[in-house]
Design a protein around this motif. Structure first.
Motif, PDB file in Angstrom:
ATOM      1  N   GLU A   1      41.867 101.176  13.104  1.00 33.50           N
ATOM      2  CA  GLU A   1      40.880 100.588  12.210  1.00 33.50           C
ATOM      3  C   GLU A   1      39.446 100.855  12.682  1.00 33.50           C
ATOM      4  N   ASN A   2      39.215 100.629  13.966  1.00 34.97           N
ATOM      5  CA  ASN A   2      37.842 100.633  14.466  1.00 34.97           C
ATOM      6  C   ASN A   2      37.345 101.969  14.991  1.00 34.97           C
ATOM      7  N   ARG A   3      38.259 102.796  15.509  1.00 36.60           N
ATOM      8  CA  ARG A   3      37.769 103.947  16.254  1.00 36.60           C
ATOM      9  C   ARG A   3      38.125 105.289  15.611  1.00 36.60           C
ATOM     10  N   LEU A   4      38.980 105.279  14.576  1.00 36.24           N
ATOM     11  CA  LEU A   4      39.487 106.558  14.072  1.00 36.24           C
ATOM     12  C   LEU A   4      39.162 106.751  12.604  1.00 36.24           C
ATOM     13  N   GLU A   5      39.251 108.013  12.195  1.00 33.66           N
ATOM     14  CA  GLU A   5      39.140 108.279  10.752  1.00 33.66           C
ATOM     15  C   GLU A   5      40.261 109.207  10.303  1.00 33.66           C
ATOM     16  N   LYS A   6      40.467 109.257   8.977  1.00 31.44           N
ATOM     17  CA  LYS A   6      41.473 110.092   8.338  1.00 31.44           C
ATOM     18  C   LYS A   6      42.915 109.724   8.722  1.00 31.44           C
ATOM     19  N   PHE A   7      43.123 108.408   8.904  1.00 31.76           N
ATOM     20  CA  PHE A   7      44.469 107.956   9.228  1.00 31.76           C
ATOM     21  C   PHE A   7      45.439 108.276   8.095  1.00 31.76           C
ATOM     22  N   ASP A   8      44.950 108.136   6.835  1.00 35.30           N
ATOM     23  CA  ASP A   8      45.842 108.380   5.699  1.00 35.30           C
ATOM     24  C   ASP A   8      46.310 109.820   5.646  1.00 35.30           C
ATOM     25  N   GLU A   9      45.385 110.711   5.995  1.00 36.86           N
ATOM     26  CA  GLU A   9      45.762 112.130   5.999  1.00 36.86           C
ATOM     27  C   GLU A   9      46.910 112.370   6.989  1.00 36.86           C
ATOM     28  N   LEU A  10      46.770 111.769   8.163  1.00 31.90           N
ATOM     29  CA  LEU A  10      47.814 111.912   9.177  1.00 31.90           C
ATOM     30  C   LEU A  10      49.128 111.319   8.670  1.00 31.90           C
ATOM     31  N   LYS A  11      49.009 110.111   8.125  1.00 31.45           N
ATOM     32  CA  LYS A  11      50.192 109.389   7.694  1.00 31.45           C
ATOM     33  C   LYS A  11      50.945 110.182   6.608  1.00 31.45           C
ATOM     34  N   ASN A  12      50.180 110.721   5.671  1.00 29.65           N
ATOM     35  CA  ASN A  12      50.822 111.496   4.603  1.00 29.65           C
ATOM     36  C   ASN A  12      51.654 112.642   5.162  1.00 29.65           C
ATOM     37  N   GLU A  13      51.150 113.266   6.215  1.00 26.67           N
ATOM     38  CA  GLU A  13      51.880 114.396   6.766  1.00 26.67           C
ATOM     39  C   GLU A  13      53.121 113.927   7.550  1.00 26.67           C
ATOM     40  N   VAL A  14      52.876 113.015   8.502  1.00 21.03           N
ATOM     41  CA  VAL A  14      53.991 112.711   9.417  1.00 21.03           C
ATOM     42  C   VAL A  14      55.110 111.910   8.762  1.00 21.03           C
ATOM     43  N   MET A  15      54.817 111.222   7.661  1.00 19.32           N
ATOM     44  CA  MET A  15      55.881 110.442   7.055  1.00 19.32           C
ATOM     45  C   MET A  15      56.810 111.292   6.179  1.00 19.32           C
ATOM     46  N   LYS A  16      56.504 112.573   6.095  1.00 21.25           N
ATOM     47  CA  LYS A  16      57.365 113.441   5.291  1.00 21.25           C
ATOM     48  C   LYS A  16      58.794 113.475   5.841  1.00 21.25           C
ATOM     49  N   GLU A  17      59.722 113.616   4.925  1.00 15.98           N
ATOM     50  CA  GLU A  17      61.134 113.599   5.287  1.00 15.98           C
ATOM     51  C   GLU A  17      61.471 114.673   6.327  1.00 15.98           C
ATOM     52  N   LYS A  18      60.738 115.782   6.277  1.00 10.09           N
ATOM     53  CA  LYS A  18      61.121 116.852   7.206  1.00 10.09           C
ATOM     54  C   LYS A  18      60.863 116.492   8.661  1.00 10.09           C
TER      55      LYS A  18
ATOM     56  N   ARG B   1      33.140 104.956  22.528  1.00 11.39           N
ATOM     57  CA  ARG B   1      33.103 105.811  21.356  1.00 11.39           C
ATOM     58  C   ARG B   1      33.465 107.229  21.770  1.00 11.39           C
ATOM     59  N   PHE B   2      33.952 107.974  20.778  1.00  6.35           N
ATOM     60  CA  PHE B   2      34.263 109.370  21.049  1.00  6.35           C
ATOM     61  C   PHE B   2      32.975 110.184  21.056  1.00  6.35           C
ATOM     62  N   SER B   3      33.045 111.357  21.681  1.00  7.30           N
ATOM     63  CA  SER B   3      31.858 112.205  21.732  1.00  7.30           C
ATOM     64  C   SER B   3      31.348 112.481  20.317  1.00  7.30           C
ATOM     65  N   ARG B   4      32.303 112.591  19.371  1.00 11.23           N
ATOM     66  CA  ARG B   4      31.866 112.867  18.012  1.00 11.23           C
ATOM     67  C   ARG B   4      31.722 111.585  17.169  1.00 11.23           C
ATOM     68  N   GLY B   5      31.782 110.445  17.785  1.00  8.37           N
ATOM     69  CA  GLY B   5      31.676 109.178  17.054  1.00  8.37           C
ATOM     70  C   GLY B   5      33.051 108.573  16.853  1.00  8.37           C
ATOM     71  N   LEU B   6      33.630 108.805  15.676  1.00  9.04           N
ATOM     72  CA  LEU B   6      34.996 108.354  15.445  1.00  9.04           C
ATOM     73  C   LEU B   6      35.973 109.458  15.844  1.00  9.04           C
ATOM     74  N   GLY B   7      37.120 109.055  16.320  1.00  9.44           N
ATOM     75  CA  GLY B   7      38.148 110.028  16.628  1.00  9.44           C
ATOM     76  C   GLY B   7      38.764 110.512  15.327  1.00  9.44           C
ATOM     77  N   MET B   8      38.949 111.826  15.235  1.00  3.34           N
ATOM     78  CA  MET B   8      39.429 112.358  13.965  1.00  3.34           C
ATOM     79  C   MET B   8      40.923 112.666  14.008  1.00  3.34           C
ATOM     80  N   LEU B   9      41.673 112.014  13.119  1.00  6.05           N
ATOM     81  CA  LEU B   9      43.094 112.311  12.975  1.00  6.05           C
ATOM     82  C   LEU B   9      43.233 113.467  11.999  1.00  6.05           C
TER      83      LEU B   9
END
Lengths: 540, 519, 351
Positions: free
Chosen positions: A103-120, A402-410
């Motif tokens: 919630e606080n430190r990362l971004e693009k969690f949904d993008e990650l989730k969409n990929e890893v939750m795939k059946e494959k 904080r990350f060097s780039r601000g938020l950690g990017m997933l």
């Protein structure tokens, strides 16, 4: 490096050696730590034996660290992204992730989730891809995610793939969703393979950045250096090693200046390397020895050894340490900086460094991370960058608040198969690496006869494969790939999975890199040393 | 219930088994059957009957007629003459001169009260003597703290040799909070000439178990180990059986008597190293490491086996516990002396008429033990010395025969009670040879951990060898004392500290024996 | 807190041992088995002291300091006891100082010197152990072993290779590799941790035997040239021969705490190798010939200039090195960018 830089904004080992004992769980993947980084291996073994840490080892070879592991599994080389996605799927399914951190430190969690939750990436499917039993994958995910603090250690087994950058970003993804960054004992920890790889990168020995990772394409950075150096600088990203050889082969690269490297043995697809080196108009090699690469040179310059000079090395945990002169160099050999200064001045320039200390001062001025790492302050224990000022104590672990780039990017990362897979003609997977006793291309270690008696060339093959081909232990066999063939004595062992062979790349008489695939990771430009299709045959 | 005219106890212990006790028992039953006496004569297996060097021993009640060194061919005669016709077979009975004065007063026994009387392999027989009442009482009626207090009150001291107050030892561990505590019975009995613990375990294994159960409850240990030397195969067998029976009777396991208390007892077999009698070395060995002592502190009571609080007590110590709980601390204080309450089991060996065990009150004199229970010095020879307390003991001369034997009193004569071994030597004994074998023992048993013990024992052995072979000098005696004194001051554990006493007492009290060798 | 040792008031910190406090204050107490990296073992028993109000002679290496504690290390009682202990260690085995590699660097020798033991006074009848020189880099002479156990702790708890242990008991106690295999055939990886920890001459660097006396060597701290861990080394250097004789790990280094691997400790022959390049070489007609610096540099400068001017800066490229210093890498990229004018700089980070 490129992978971590994308995820965090900085591409070094995030944590430190002392932190090993603060990890509750350590995962080693793609690193034969006991052979390639023995003293870090010792620290991890200590943590295990002292009951501080549980160890998970994932490696196609049953490496020595597996003996200390709570869980050891062998994956099919090249299946790492699938494995990481699967672990993350299990973690998210069970709610074991660190929700606050996400919630606080990362971004693009949904993008990650969409990929890893795939059946494959379900454990059952990834069992098929990686060969790791589904139940083990779940067990690993649980142990790893439920740990208060967990660390990942990896090395070239993760990076030397066409998907190397994907692999690295996957380790970062896993560590980010588990909230294992920015705290002691956690982190993503790529183990650097050579005494000063970290320093060479930090100092701008890369085609895209000046010292301190200041991009050559960044106008401001360029201006800074132009001003300091009193010159005009190119804003065009340069060539990587492999590109250089390609361009040389094509004929557009005319001159190459090699300082202390040996691409003949270290680069993939040796035949191609030889052809490239032969084509270069003017090759200068500056080294301690007449290396295999130096044989191709037009001019060879004698350089000094580490024991014959002063300066600094930066280790894998970003610790800058002093090296001190103990011996006089042989003959007329000179320190590298001195030789470079001579050439510069002969080309009409105005260099006037008196010693390494003068250079260090300039580094302090122009490299923000090294601002406070002065000659005087390094002392006996060294300093860990970033250390921007004279009073800064150095940094044990990165990304604290904080990350060097601000938020950690997933990043959602799709699993892609290696460039070259086994087929009927080349039915085995060849992977390469190091042994404990030898180092890199052997230029240094192979001068000690005792070392050579301990570790000579070999090809590690499984008992099953050896039996089916009628190969006996120590029997010299032929190993072939689409690039070429070599011979080496067989080491028949249960330590390696069926269908996989392993060759250390130290030996010019059995050069593993005559066989390897030069296919590169498209961004990181790292060749796929860890997977190619191969065939072994009996000689006779 | 059946009534028999006669009861025959057959002693089943290591020595009698080797002498064919099982075959003799079978033949005895067969002969009784043939003579149609099975309804009149009851044959019972018992543990050791308390004698040593007597082969297969039968004790016939009424009359407590004791047959020793019984052979197969003697059985028909015993059945015919004694059981059928009522005539003792006098050529086989223990000689009157030997039994004269021998005290079979079982009422003064606490630890060995059942040994030789009940069948140790049958839990019912132990229960029949009031066994496991104390366990039930402890678990259902007492708080752990009360038990510790009761044991403190009783004045019971550790019978392994050091004589440390048992209740006090428990009181260090009992209040500790820990996810796991252990209780360990030291049944390693490695002191030369000592086999009291063996006979307690062979003769009355349930007594040890009951004591152990109570002890575990008192200190809060839910897992107990009996660390026993591998040579004690019969003990191991009987203890295993006893533990199994206790489980069957619900005396062990989960939620015993619905009290919520869980307890398991496991047997750990040791390899018979003397040093493993030292509690920290015992723990190391139990953990699967080399049997070597650990640094103290931390003491095992705080950090012992697998770093958890662990109480280690000797077999004999714990065998006292059921009686203390059943009869109370005050009753226990009725035995022994003020400072040393209770009884002590001695092993009497050497040049005596009747080598074997006896259990007598603390404070009984050495003379009484040797003369009354050991039957006096053999073959009308004169008493010369007794090595009291095991190999790590002291050679006591004639002048100290009337010393009252307890932990405190012996210390005044620079002696120790130790394991309760008494090795008697007559006037023919040579103290050089005696000391040589004691030193050889320590040289052999040194674990090698610390310099003074590993090297010092070797050096002493080489010196005594020289003396024994007539190559010694008088200065060597002083040198032996000097070295063993430094060893006493610097050695890691008691093993390396031990030789000072035997060397000093031998050299001081029997100097002539040494000088004789130097001519 | 304050404690008193030999009448001298010493500031000590809680948790510290008496031995530590004493050594820190310049008060020597003989000790053979204690080493900062293997901890107190209380095994050698040479470090016994007297403490007021405490019976006997406790070992100081595992004796925690207590406020106001009064310790004596030099009474006759203490010294007599220490003397017997050290004499026993010195008298058993073969401690031939004259030819011993560890002479001048031997902790048993130091203890004997302190206690005034001129020569071993006890006589032991004992068989000699065979020398084990089966390993490539380590030489084991068990007759010099005092069973201090540091090597065993080092092997099992520091480097955790779990090869060394004790076998047998009592006077026959000896160190063994695996199940009493020769070192060279055991699973030992020859990291040399045992060599570094041995207080006497029992486990030594095989290739440094008889080469130089310890006091003739200069010790220079630097960093290992191999992998990226960055272990700190001490180079033991013979200045007159301009040669590395042996390498040890820096004991208090944050990276390696004294530990090294077989490469870092033993693979240093390359530095003094006869194959080292000693002069610039220029290739002519496919063969190298020696040249002086002036000629070689001039040739390179000319060629670089020529190619740059004819084909542009990007027709040149340079490979920096993961094996040279930060300063040299910095200068190299500066050279390529400033003098040649290209960003074609890379090194083998990826390889």
């Amino acid at each position: 490096m490129a992978g971590l830089a994308a995820s965090f904004g900085s591409g070094a080992m995030t944590n430190d050696i002392a932190g090993i004992k603060k990890a509750d769980v350590i995962m080693i993947i793609g690193s034969d730590t006991g052979a390639a980084h023995p003293v870090i291996a010792a620290r991890i073994k200590q943590a295990v034996r002292e009951g501080l840490t549980k160890l998970i080892v994932i490696d196609p070879k049953r490496i020595t660290m597996a003996d200390y592991a709570e869980i050891y599994v062998a994956q099919r080389p090249g299946s790492d992204v699938a494995i990481f996605n699967c672990l993350m799927q299990v973690i998210l399914q069970n709610g074991w992730e660190d929700k606050e951190f996400i919630e606080n430190r990362l971004e693009k969690f949904d993008e990650l989730k969409n990929e890893v939750m795939k059946e494959k990436y379900s454990p059952a499917n990834v069992e098929k891809i990686s060969g790791i039993p589904a139940a083990k994958l779940v067990e690993i995910a649980e142990m790893f995610a439920k740990a208060e603090t967990a660390a990942i250690f990896y090395a070239m087994g993760i990076t030397q793939h066409t998907t190397g950058r994907d692999n690295v970003m996957s380790t970062a993804n896993l560590q980010m969703i588990c909230g294992n960054l920015g705290k002691a004992g956690g982190g993503v920890n790529p183990l650097r393979g050579q005494s000063n790889v970290q320093g060479a990168c930090d100092m701008g020995g890369l085609p895209n950045v000046f010292a301190g990772y200041q991009s050559v394409t960044d106008e401001k950075a360029r201006q800074k250096f132009e001003q300091a150096w009193n010159c005009e600088l190119s804003g065009k990203v340069g060539l990587t090693v492999v590109d250089m050889l390609d361009k040389a082969y094509e004929g557009s690269l005319k001159a190459l200046y090699v300082m202390g490297e040996n691409p003949y043995l270290s680069d993939p697809d040796q035949h191609h390397v030889i052809a490239a080196l032969e084509k270069i108009d003017f090759l200068v090699v500056q080294d301690m020895f007449m290396t295999e690469t130096a044989e191709f040179a037009d001019v060879v310059l004698p350089a000094v050894a580490y024991a014959e000079k002063d300066g600094h090395f930066t280790n894998t945990e970003r610790r800058v340490q002093r090296i001190r002169k103990a011996l006089n160099p042989p003959g007329e050999a000179k320190e590298d900086w001195e030789i470079i200064q001579m050439i510069a001045n002969k080309m009409g320039s105005d260099w006037s460094y008196r010693d390494a200390r003068d250079i260090c001062r300039e580094v302090n001025e122009l490299t923000p991370q090294y601002g406070g790492i002065t000659w005087e302050r390094v002392g006996r224990t060294g300093l860990q960058w970033p250390c921007p000022t004279d009073t800064h104590p150095g940094t044990a672990y990165l990304h604290k608040d904080r990350f060097s780039r601000g938020l950690g990017m997933l990043r959602g990362i799709e699993f892609i198969e290696p460039d070259e897979l086994p087929d009927e003609e080349y039915p085995l997977i060849l992977t390469t690496g190091r042994v404990l006793q030898q180092f890199h291309t052997g230029t240094m270690t192979r001068k000690t006869s005792g070392i050579n008696r301990l570790a000579g060339p070999m090809v590690m093959i499984s008992v099953d494969d050896a039996e089916s081909l009628g190969i006996a232990n120590s029997e010299t066999i032929k190993i072939a790939t689409r690039r070429g063939e070599i011979t080496a004595p067989a080491f028949v062992t249960r330590k390696i999975s069926t269908g996989v062979i392993y060759i250390p790349f130290h030996y010019k008489e059995s050069p593993a890199n005559r066989l390897t695939n030069p296919a590169l990771d498209p961004v990181a430009k790292i060749p796929e040393y860890k997977v190619c299709a191969a065939r072994i045959t009996k000689i006779s | 219930m059946k009534f028999y005219r006669m009861t025959v106890l057959i002693g089943i212990d290591d020595q009698s088994l080797k002498a064919g006790a099982r075959e003799i028992e079978a033949l005895l039953n067969q002969e009784l059957n043939r003579s149609q006496l099975t309804d009149e004569v009851n044959v019972l297996e018992a543990g050791s009957l308390g004698f040593f060097g007597t082969g297969v021993t039968l004790m016939v009640y009424p009359g407590q007629v004791t047959y020793v060194n019984v052979k197969l061919e003697d059985i028909p005669e015993i059945v015919e003459e004694h059981f059928l016709k009522g005539r003792q077979v006098s050529r086989l009975t223990m000689k009157p001169s030997l039994t004269r004065g021998y005290d079979f007063n079982y009422r003064r026994r606490i630890v060995l009260d059942n040994s030789g009387l009940i069948n140790p392999e049958d839990i019912e027989e132990y229960i029949g003597t009031g066994g496991y009442e104390a366990w039930e009482k402890a678990l259902l009626e007492m708080k752990p703290g009360e038990i510790v207090e009761e044991v403190k009150q009783s004045g019971l001291r550790g019978r392994g040799g050091a004589g440390f107050p048992t209740g006090l030892k428990w009181s260090f561990t009992a209040p500790l909070e820990a996810d796991q505590k252990y209780f360990v019975i030291n049944a390693d009995e490695g002191e030369p000439g000592t086999f009291k613990d063996r006979l307690i375990m062979e003769g009355d294994p349930h007594k040890l178990l009951e004591g152990l159960m109570i002890s575990c409850y008192a200190v809060g240990a839910t897992k107990a180990y009996i660390y026993i030397r591998g040579e004690y195969s019969l003990c191991i067998e009987r203890l295993r059986q006893a533990i199994e029976q206790a489980h069957e009777y619900g005396l062990l396991g989960k939620n015993i008597f619905d009290s919520g208390f869980n307890l398991d007892i496991e047997i750990k077999v040791g390899a018979g190293a003397y040093v493993c009698g030292e509690e920290t070395a015992l723990i190391e060995s139990m953990e699967g490491k080399r049997g070597q002592p650990r640094s103290k502190p931390p003491f095992p009571g705080v950090k012992g086996a697998w770093q958890k609080p662990t109480v280690v007590n000797n077999v004999e110590t714990i065998a006292n516990i059921p009686a203390i709980l059943r009869n109370g601390a005050e009753w226990f204080q009725g035995f022994g002396t003020d400072k040393c309450t209770g009884t002590k089991v001695y092993t009497i060996l050497g040049d005596v008429m009747m080598p074997g065990l006896c259990e007598v009150d603390m404070g009984t004199t050495l003379r009484t033990i040797i003369e009354q229970y050991g039957g006096g010095v053999k073959n009308n020879r004169k008493f010369k010395a007794a090595l009291v307390g095991g190999a790590a003991g002291v050679f006591l001369p004639n002048s100290l025969l009337d010393v009252k034997m307890d932990y405190n009193n012996l210390r005044e004569y620079s002696a120790v009670l130790g394991s309760g071994a008494i090795l008697v030597m007559n006037e023919d004994a040579d103290m050089v040879d005696m000391l040589w074998s004691v030193i050889r023992f320590f040289r052999h048993e040194s674990c090698g951990k610390c310099t003074p013990c590993a090297k010092g024992n070797e050096l002493l052995f080489e010196i005594i060898n020289e003396v024994r072979q007539g190559r010694g000098r008088e200065e060597d005696l002083q040198e032996m004392v000097r070295i063993s004194e430094a060893m006493q001051q610097t050695s890691f554990c008691a093993l390396g500290q031990s030789l000072l006493m035997p060397i000093k007492s031998a050299v001081d009290n029997f100097r002539q024996d040494f000088l004789k060798r130097m001519k | 807190m304050k404690i008193i040792i030999n009448g001298q008031e010493i500031e000590a910190s809680p948790g510290e041992t008496v031995l530590n406090a004493a050594l820190r204050s310049g008060i020597y107490i003989p000790h053979l088995c204690y080493h900062p990296r293997t901890g107190p073992a209380a095994k050698c028993r040479a470090c016994v002291v007297e403490v007021e109000g405490t019976p006997g002679l406790p070992t100081s290496c595992n004796l925690p300091v207590r406020e106001g504690m009064v310790v004596s290390t030099d009474t006759e009682k203490v010294k007599n006891a220490q003397r017997v202990v050290v004499d026993l260690a010195l008298s058993s085995g073969r401690h031939d100082c004259l030819s011993c590699e560890q002479n001048g660097n031997c902790e048993l020798q130091d203890a004997a010197y302190y206690l005034g033991i001129e020569r071993p006074s006890f006589h032991f009848e004992q068989e000699r152990y065979p020398i084990d020189d089966s390993s490539e880099f380590v030489y084991v002479e068990r007759d010099k072993c005092i069973s201090c156990g540091r090597c065993v702790v080092g092997c099992n708890q520091n480097v955790v290779n779990e090869v060394l242990n004790f076998a047998n008991r009592g006077f026959e106690t000896k160190i063994v590799f695996d199940n009493d295999l020769k070192m060279g055939t055991s699973t030992c990886v020859q990291c040399g941790e045992c060599v570094q920890l041995c207080p006497v001459g029992a486990i030594i660097d095989k290739n440094a035997r008889g080469v130089a006396r310890n006091w003739e060597l200069d010790k220079v701290e630097t960093v290992c040239p191999y992998c990226g861990v960055g272990c700190q080394l001490v180079l033991h250097v013979d200045r007159r021969k301009n040669k590395i004789i042996r390498i040890t790990g820096v004991e208090d280094s944050p990276t390696n705490s004294g530990m090294l691997c077989v490469k870092g400790r033993y693979a240093f022959d390359f530095v003094g190798s006869s194959e080292r390049l000693t002069t610039p070489l220029i290739k002519e007609n496919g063969k190298f010939r020696e040249a002086d610096w002036e000629e070689a540099i001039a040739l390179i400068a000319d060629k670089f200039r020529l190619i740059r001017d004819e084909f542009g800066s990007d027709a040149l490229a340079g490979l920096a090195s993961a094996k040279v210093t930060n300063e040299e890498n910095y200068v190299f990229q500066k050279f390529m960018r400033r003098e040649v004018g290209t960003n074609n700089v890379d090194h083998c980070a990826r390889l």
